[in-house]
Design a protein around this motif. Structure first.
Motif, PDB file in Angstrom:
ATOM      1  N   TYR A  13      22.796  26.666 -18.004  1.00 60.33           N
ATOM      2  CA  TYR A  13      22.524  27.170 -19.338  1.00 60.33           C
ATOM      3  C   TYR A  13      23.410  26.429 -20.321  1.00 60.33           C
ATOM      4  O   TYR A  13      24.618  26.295 -20.100  1.00 60.33           O
ATOM      5  N   ASN A  14      22.816  25.921 -21.381  1.00 63.19           N
ATOM      6  CA  ASN A  14      23.583  25.376 -22.502  1.00 63.19           C
ATOM      7  C   ASN A  14      22.758  25.544 -23.768  1.00 63.19           C
ATOM      8  O   ASN A  14      21.581  25.909 -23.711  1.00 63.19           O
ATOM      9  N   SER A  15      23.361  25.273 -24.898  1.00 63.27           N
ATOM     10  CA  SER A  15      22.699  25.522 -26.174  1.00 63.27           C
ATOM     11  C   SER A  15      21.507  24.594 -26.413  1.00 63.27           C
ATOM     12  O   SER A  15      20.686  24.871 -27.288  1.00 63.27           O
ATOM     13  N   ASP A  16      21.390  23.507 -25.655  1.00 66.02           N
ATOM     14  CA  ASP A  16      20.267  22.586 -25.819  1.00 66.02           C
ATOM     15  C   ASP A  16      18.981  23.098 -25.168  1.00 66.02           C
ATOM     16  O   ASP A  16      17.891  22.635 -25.494  1.00 66.02           O
ATOM     17  N   ILE A  17      19.102  24.029 -24.261  1.00 65.31           N
ATOM     18  CA  ILE A  17      17.930  24.567 -23.567  1.00 65.31           C
ATOM     19  C   ILE A  17      17.215  25.554 -24.478  1.00 65.31           C
ATOM     20  O   ILE A  17      17.824  26.469 -25.031  1.00 65.31           O
ATOM     21  N   ASP A  18      15.922  25.372 -24.612  1.00 60.67           N
ATOM     22  CA  ASP A  18      15.121  26.238 -25.477  1.00 60.67           C
ATOM     23  C   ASP A  18      14.631  27.446 -24.677  1.00 60.67           C
ATOM     24  O   ASP A  18      13.448  27.581 -24.369  1.00 60.67           O
ATOM     25  N   VAL A  19      15.571  28.317 -24.327  1.00 63.11           N
ATOM     26  CA  VAL A  19      15.244  29.481 -23.493  1.00 63.11           C
ATOM     27  C   VAL A  19      14.275  30.420 -24.203  1.00 63.11           C
ATOM     28  O   VAL A  19      13.451  31.071 -23.569  1.00 63.11           O
ATOM     29  N   GLU A  20      14.327  30.463 -25.531  1.00 62.65           N
ATOM     30  CA  GLU A  20      13.413  31.320 -26.286  1.00 62.65           C
ATOM     31  C   GLU A  20      11.958  30.900 -26.053  1.00 62.65           C
ATOM     32  O   GLU A  20      11.072  31.740 -25.894  1.00 62.65           O
ATOM     33  N   LYS A  21      11.713  29.601 -26.022  1.00 64.42           N
ATOM     34  CA  LYS A  21      10.363  29.084 -25.798  1.00 64.42           C
ATOM     35  C   LYS A  21       9.832  29.517 -24.438  1.00 64.42           C
ATOM     36  O   LYS A  21       8.673  29.928 -24.312  1.00 64.42           O
ATOM     37  N   GLU A  22      10.684  29.439 -23.429  1.00 66.21           N
ATOM     38  CA  GLU A  22      10.271  29.850 -22.081  1.00 66.21           C
ATOM     39  C   GLU A  22       9.952  31.344 -22.038  1.00 66.21           C
ATOM     40  O   GLU A  22       8.949  31.755 -21.460  1.00 66.21           O
ATOM     41  N   VAL A  23      10.814  32.147 -22.635  1.00 70.90           N
ATOM     42  CA  VAL A  23      10.612  33.599 -22.621  1.00 70.90           C
ATOM     43  C   VAL A  23       9.337  33.971 -23.379  1.00 70.90           C
ATOM     44  O   VAL A  23       8.540  34.782 -22.902  1.00 70.90           O
ATOM     45  N   ILE A  24       9.120  33.372 -24.536  1.00 66.26           N
ATOM     46  CA  ILE A  24       7.909  33.670 -25.305  1.00 66.26           C
ATOM     47  C   ILE A  24       6.663  33.284 -24.511  1.00 66.26           C
ATOM     48  O   ILE A  24       5.678  34.027 -24.484  1.00 66.26           O
ATOM     49  N   ALA A  25       6.706  32.138 -23.849  1.00 70.74           N
ATOM     50  CA  ALA A  25       5.550  31.725 -23.047  1.00 70.74           C
ATOM     51  C   ALA A  25       5.253  32.755 -21.961  1.00 70.74           C
ATOM     52  O   ALA A  25       4.094  33.120 -21.748  1.00 70.74           O
ATOM     53  N   PHE A  26       6.274  33.232 -21.293  1.00 76.17           N
ATOM     54  CA  PHE A  26       6.061  34.221 -20.233  1.00 76.17           C
ATOM     55  C   PHE A  26       5.653  35.580 -20.793  1.00 76.17           C
ATOM     56  O   PHE A  26       4.885  36.310 -20.169  1.00 76.17           O
ATOM     57  N   LEU A  27       6.139  35.935 -21.963  1.00 78.15           N
ATOM     58  CA  LEU A  27       5.737  37.197 -22.580  1.00 78.15           C
ATOM     59  C   LEU A  27       4.254  37.171 -22.961  1.00 78.15           C
ATOM     60  O   LEU A  27       3.593  38.208 -22.980  1.00 78.15           O
ATOM     61  N   ASN A  28       3.738  35.993 -23.253  1.00 75.90           N
ATOM     62  CA  ASN A  28       2.326  35.855 -23.613  1.00 75.90           C
ATOM     63  C   ASN A  28       1.417  35.714 -22.399  1.00 75.90           C
ATOM     64  O   ASN A  28       0.201  35.722 -22.534  1.00 75.90           O
ATOM     65  N   TYR A  29       2.003  35.598 -21.234  1.00 73.50           N
ATOM     66  CA  TYR A  29       1.240  35.456 -19.996  1.00 73.50           C
ATOM     67  C   TYR A  29       1.100  36.834 -19.360  1.00 73.50           C
ATOM     68  O   TYR A  29       2.093  37.556 -19.212  1.00 73.50           O
ATOM     69  N   LYS A  30      -0.095  37.213 -18.989  1.00 72.24           N
ATOM     70  CA  LYS A  30      -0.377  38.571 -18.496  1.00 72.24           C
ATOM     71  C   LYS A  30       0.571  39.019 -17.389  1.00 72.24           C
ATOM     72  O   LYS A  30       1.078  40.127 -17.406  1.00 72.24           O
ATOM     73  N   GLU A  31       0.817  38.145 -16.410  1.00 72.81           N
ATOM     74  CA  GLU A  31       1.664  38.517 -15.280  1.00 72.81           C
ATOM     75  C   GLU A  31       3.147  38.256 -15.528  1.00 72.81           C
ATOM     76  O   GLU A  31       3.976  38.515 -14.674  1.00 72.81           O
ATOM     77  N   GLY A  32       3.499  37.683 -16.680  1.00 72.00           N
ATOM     78  CA  GLY A  32       4.906  37.404 -16.977  1.00 72.00           C
ATOM     79  C   GLY A  32       5.395  36.189 -16.224  1.00 72.00           C
ATOM     80  O   GLY A  32       4.612  35.339 -15.804  1.00 72.00           O
ATOM     81  N   GLY A  33       6.697  36.099 -16.055  1.00 73.74           N
ATOM     82  CA  GLY A  33       7.261  34.966 -15.346  1.00 73.74           C
ATOM     83  C   GLY A  33       8.760  35.091 -15.209  1.00 73.74           C
ATOM     84  O   GLY A  33       9.363  36.069 -15.653  1.00 73.74           O
ATOM     85  N   TYR A  34       9.363  34.088 -14.596  1.00 75.34           N
ATOM     86  CA  TYR A  34      10.795  34.094 -14.314  1.00 75.34           C
ATOM     87  C   TYR A  34      11.418  32.759 -14.716  1.00 75.34           C
ATOM     88  O   TYR A  34      10.844  31.702 -14.445  1.00 75.34           O
ATOM     89  N   VAL A  35      12.579  32.846 -15.351  1.00 73.85           N
ATOM     90  CA  VAL A  35      13.378  31.662 -15.626  1.00 73.85           C
ATOM     91  C   VAL A  35      14.636  31.811 -14.779  1.00 73.85           C
ATOM     92  O   VAL A  35      15.389  32.772 -14.935  1.00 73.85           O
ATOM     93  N   TYR A  36      14.838  30.876 -13.868  1.00 74.68           N
ATOM     94  CA  TYR A  36      16.001  30.897 -12.984  1.00 74.68           C
ATOM     95  C   TYR A  36      16.997  29.831 -13.428  1.00 74.68           C
ATOM     96  O   TYR A  36      16.626  28.669 -13.588  1.00 74.68           O
ATOM     97  N   PHE A  37      18.238  30.226 -13.602  1.00 77.49           N
ATOM     98  CA  PHE A  37      19.304  29.292 -13.931  1.00 77.49           C
ATOM     99  C   PHE A  37      20.125  29.023 -12.680  1.00 77.49           C
ATOM    100  O   PHE A  37      20.307  29.896 -11.847  1.00 77.49           O
ATOM    101  N   GLY A  38      20.630  27.800 -12.573  1.00 83.36           N
ATOM    102  CA  GLY A  38      21.421  27.429 -11.407  1.00 83.36           C
ATOM    103  C   GLY A  38      20.592  26.870 -10.274  1.00 83.36           C
ATOM    104  O   GLY A  38      21.052  26.774  -9.144  1.00 83.36           O
ATOM    105  N   ILE A  39      19.348  26.478 -10.589  1.00 86.44           N
ATOM    106  CA  ILE A  39      18.449  25.907  -9.589  1.00 86.44           C
ATOM    107  C   ILE A  39      17.884  24.608 -10.163  1.00 86.44           C
ATOM    108  O   ILE A  39      17.432  24.575 -11.309  1.00 86.44           O
TER     109      ILE A  39
END
Length: 82
Positions: A13-39
């Motif tokens: 995780y760092n400030s350059d990662i657009d984590v908001e974009k990932e979360v919004i994409a998953f919120l708009n997806y019916k089944e949701g999703g997961y963002v894993y850090f450290g992988i």
């Protein structure tokens, strides 16, 4: 395990990662999703040095930029792999 339309891997995780974009994409997806850090992109667990700090930064950033609260529509949790 590879990345899919419901799983996104981030090495760190760092400030350059657009984590908001990932979360919004998953919120708009019916089944949701997961963002894993450290992988890495190959699905290998690398880990995070300071998990508590990382989780707090992600939560604060999502609250600040998306104006949503974690307990309402998303969860931040830590899995310990030994």
């Amino acid at each position: 395990m590879n990345e899919t339309n419901r799983i996104e891997y981030k090495l760190e995780y760092n400030s350059d990662i657009d984590v908001e974009k990932e979360v919004i994409a998953f919120l708009n997806y019916k089944e949701g999703g997961y963002v894993y850090f450290g992988i890495d992109k190959d699905g290998d667990v690398i880990g995070i040095d300071n998990v508590d700090e990382c989780m707090l930064k992600i939560k604060d950033r999502l609250k600040r930029y998306l104006r949503i609260y974690p307990t309402v529509i998303y969860y931040i949790f830590c899995n310990v792999i030994s």
